[in-house]
Design an enzyme around this catalytic site. Structure first.
Site, short mmCIF file in Angstrom:
data_model
loop_
_atom_site.label_atom_id
_atom_site.label_comp_id
_atom_site.label_asym_id
_atom_site.label_seq_id
_atom_site.Cartn_x
_atom_site.Cartn_y
_atom_site.Cartn_z
CG ASP A 140 -2.03 1.01 1.11
OD1 ASP A 140 -2.58 1.42 2.17
OD2 ASP A 140 -2.32 1.44 -0.01
CE LYS A 157 -0.70 3.45 -4.00
NZ LYS A 157 -0.68 2.70 -2.71
CG ASP A 183 -5.35 -0.17 -1.31
OD1 ASP A 183 -5.22 0.91 -0.70
OD2 ASP A 183 -6.42 -0.51 -1.86
CG ASN A 184 -4.35 2.19 -3.62
OD1 ASN A 184 -3.52 2.11 -2.72
ND2 ASN A 184 -5.55 2.73 -3.44
CD GLU A 186 -8.42 4.78 -0.29
OE1 GLU A 186 -8.70 3.72 -0.86
OE2 GLU A 186 -7.28 5.26 -0.29
O1 LIG Z 1 2.64 9.24 0.25
C1 LIG Z 1 3.77 8.82 0.15
C2 LIG Z 1 4.04 7.48 -0.49
S1 LIG Z 1 3.35 6.23 0.42
C3 LIG Z 1 1.63 6.45 0.22
C4 LIG Z 1 1.20 5.58 -0.92
N1 LIG Z 1 -0.25 5.53 -1.08
C5 LIG Z 1 -0.82 6.31 -1.97
O2 LIG Z 1 -0.17 7.13 -2.61
C6 LIG Z 1 -2.31 6.21 -2.16
C7 LIG Z 1 -2.94 7.18 -2.93
C8 LIG Z 1 -4.33 7.12 -3.13
C9 LIG Z 1 -5.00 8.15 -3.96
C10 LIG Z 1 -4.61 9.48 -3.89
C11 LIG Z 1 -5.23 10.44 -4.67
C12 LIG Z 1 -6.28 10.07 -5.50
F1 LIG Z 1 -6.92 11.01 -6.24
C13 LIG Z 1 -6.68 8.76 -5.57
C14 LIG Z 1 -6.04 7.81 -4.81
C15 LIG Z 1 -5.09 6.10 -2.54
C16 LIG Z 1 -4.45 5.13 -1.78
O3 LIG Z 1 -5.14 4.13 -1.18
C17 LIG Z 1 -3.06 5.18 -1.58
O4 LIG Z 1 -2.48 4.18 -0.85
C18 LIG Z 1 4.90 9.64 0.63
C19 LIG Z 1 6.10 9.03 0.94
C20 LIG Z 1 7.14 9.82 1.35
C21 LIG Z 1 7.00 11.17 1.45
O5 LIG Z 1 8.01 11.97 1.87
C22 LIG Z 1 5.75 11.76 1.15
O6 LIG Z 1 5.68 13.11 1.30
C23 LIG Z 1 4.72 11.00 0.75
MG LIG Z 2 -3.91 2.54 -0.56
#
Ligand SMILES: O=C(CSCCNC(=O)c1cc(-c2ccc(F)cc2)cc(O)c1O)c1ccc(O)c(O)c1
Ligand SMILES: [Mg+2]
Length: 214
Positions: free
Chosen positions: A141, A144, A169-170, A199
């Site tokens: 998760d 991606k 997920d996703n 979600e």
């Molecule tokens: O966020 C991260 C990477 S890990 C999160 C991955 N998960 C997702 O991106 C994720 C995204 C969506 C989603 C978002 C926008 C939409 F319009 C539609 C869907 C849904 C999910 O269920 C997810 O799991 C990170 C890491 C290091 C850093 O320094 C930082 O700033 C950020």
């Molecule tokens: Mg997710």
């Protein structure tokens, strides 16, 4: 100073959930995300599919890639048998800090190890650092575009055994096309798609469950 969304999510847990009651923590987060602010938790609909896979696998060792605020970590850990453990990797230190507090509120610290840093660096160190042999269940998760390289890394590091389950997920939204193509076409996996929704929205999304055949 302005609070962050993970901080506001944590406050909603501390305000509305009962200490030591994981289900009330899950409920509080889902209510916050439905009524106040969307957040990227696996959510209640896909969460039920996650619950059924965890209950079916009954894993002793679990790896979660991408902790965020700990929603799915709490969901999984609340279903684990007594000595089972979950290691959850989070790249973002701010997310990890919030997740530890959400996990503590649920009273699940003893079953969960939150590890901070890049999955690509930590996966090769799992055996020596945490005494892990293989993982019974991996929940993907995180970024991606890391699903495929990290899956190959898990294979190469001997962290998967015949029957290990990958649950991703996703796979539709945001989407993981290269990962899907790999697990659906590789002779080393038997894959199954669980159609659901992103979600807290009506958009299509789903989970891909893949059994490693060894
Ligand atoms: O966020 C991260 C990477 S890990 C999160 C991955 N998960 C997702 O991106 C994720 C995204 C969506 C989603 C978002 C926008 C939409 F319009 C539609 C869907 C849904 C999910 O269920 C997810 O799991 C990170 C890491 C290091 C850093 O320094 C930082 O700033 C950020
Ligand atoms: Mg997710």
């Amino acid at each position: 100073t302005q609070s962050t969304r993970p901080q506001r999510l944590l406050h909603a847990v501390q305000k509305n959930a009962t200490r030591g009651d994981p289900r009330s923590v899950v409920k509080a987060i889902d209510n916050f995300c439905r009524q106040k602010e969307w957040a990227m938790n696996v959510g209640d609909e896909k969460g039920c599919i996650l619950d059924s896979v965890v209950s079916e696998v009954n894993p002793v060792t679990v790896l979660e890639l991408g902790t965020y605020c700990g929603y799915s970590t709490v969901r999984i850990a609340s279903l684990l048998p007594p000595r089972a453990k979950i290691i959850t990797l989070e790249f973002n230190p701010d997310y990890a800090k919030i997740a530890r507090q959400v996990i503590a509120w649920a009273g699940l610290e003893d079953k969960i190890q939150v590890v901070e840093g890049p999955s690509g660096e930590w996966i090769p160190k799992m055996k020596e650092q945490f005494g892990v042999k293989t993982f019974d269940l991996v929940f993907l998760d995180h970024w991606k575009d890391r699903y495929l390289p990290d899956t190959k890394l898990l294979e190469d590091c001997g962290l998967l055994r015949k029957g290990s389950i990958l649950l991703a997920d996703n796979v539709i939204c945001p989407g993981t096309p290269d990962y899907l193509e790999y697990v659906r076409n590789s002779p080393r996996y038997k894959s199954q798609y669980f159609k659901s929704h992103l979600e807290y929205t009506k958009a299509e999304d789903g989970l891909e469950k893949s059994v490693f055949l060894g």
